[in-house]
Write an enzyme that holds these catalytic residues in place. Structure first.
Site, short mmCIF file in Angstrom:
data_model
loop_
_atom_site.label_atom_id
_atom_site.label_comp_id
_atom_site.label_asym_id
_atom_site.label_seq_id
_atom_site.Cartn_x
_atom_site.Cartn_y
_atom_site.Cartn_z
N CYS A 118 0.91 -1.30 -0.10
CA CYS A 118 -0.02 0.03 0.01
C CYS A 118 0.78 1.29 -0.07
CB CYS A 118 -0.88 0.02 1.22
SG CYS A 118 -1.99 -1.25 1.26
N ARG A 128 -8.04 -4.24 -2.77
CA ARG A 128 -7.58 -2.93 -3.69
C ARG A 128 -8.27 -3.02 -4.78
NH1 ARG A 128 -2.51 -2.75 -1.61
NH2 ARG A 128 -1.63 -4.76 -0.84
#
Length: 214
Positions: free
Chosen positions: A51, A128
């Site tokens: 991330c 995601r």
């Protein structure tokens, strides 16, 4: 699974789910972005390596998106204070400032509305997921990635360029299209139009497949 626990997923070419939430830049709502494109993207958790690479890539491309009339808005099921600590850590350790807001979604309200939580991946983390919302608030594209693999921000730039080109010129774009390449002319819808397609001045392979330059 009971009817009450079934998650309703948003659908393309329909209004994106409205939201109002606290972010690292104050309260934000979907209505705040009217007249602009919005890329709303979720990540599994703050202070995680994949991330972190994605957020730095989004940050470095923020000016490119802004020049395309597009804003960025992140989200994870973390607290506002976690978001603030993480973005400050990214600036301190990597020298990258995160210029866009990140939604606090502890109650998973926005994540649930957008179908960001997939129990097969995690019950308490968002996958995601990336959502492209147009200036009229219509959901135009959705992209999902697994927990283990980071997204390609250049591909999101390319996709936004392609959608904006299609909207402006009433055309489609072929695989891997980038600005400057030929675009696809919509196929004819009647037998009479199909019969005259070859004489219309396009680069025509057959009645259903014609391209042109812009």
């Amino acid at each position: 699974m009971s009817e009450s626990t079934v998650q309703t997923l948003p659908r393309l070419n329909e209004p994106a789910p409205a939201f109002k939430a606290r972010t690292t830049h104050g309260e934000k709502s979907l209505a705040d972005y009217k007249g602009k494109w919005l890329i709303l993207f979720s990540h599994p958790a703050d202070f995680t390596p994949v991330c972190t690479t994605e957020f730095m890539a989004f940050a470095k491309a923020a000016d490119t998106f802004k020049a395309m009339n597009c804003e960025l808005l992140g989200l994870s099921i973390d607290s506002l204070f976690s978001h603030l600590a993480w973005t400050r850590n990214i600036q301190e350790k990597f020298g990258v400032t995160i210029p866009f807001p990140i939604i606090e979604d502890i109650k998973m309200e926005v994540a649930s509305a957008y179908g960001m939580v997939h129990p097969g991946a995690a019950d308490t983390q968002a996958v995601r997921a990336t959502f492209f919302i147009d200036p009229n608030g219509i959901l135009r594209a959705m992209v999902y990635y697994p927990m283990s693999n980071g997204r390609s921000i250049p591909e999101f730039i390319r996709l936004l360029q392609a959608m904006q080109t299609s909207d402006k010129n009433a055309v489609a774009t072929p695989e891997g299209w980038t600005p400057g390449c030929d675009v696809i002319v919509p196929p004819p819808k009647t037998d009479a139009d199909a019969a005259k397609r070859a004489s219309e001045g396009y680069k025509t392979v057959d009645w259903y497949f014609s391209t042109k330059s812009l």
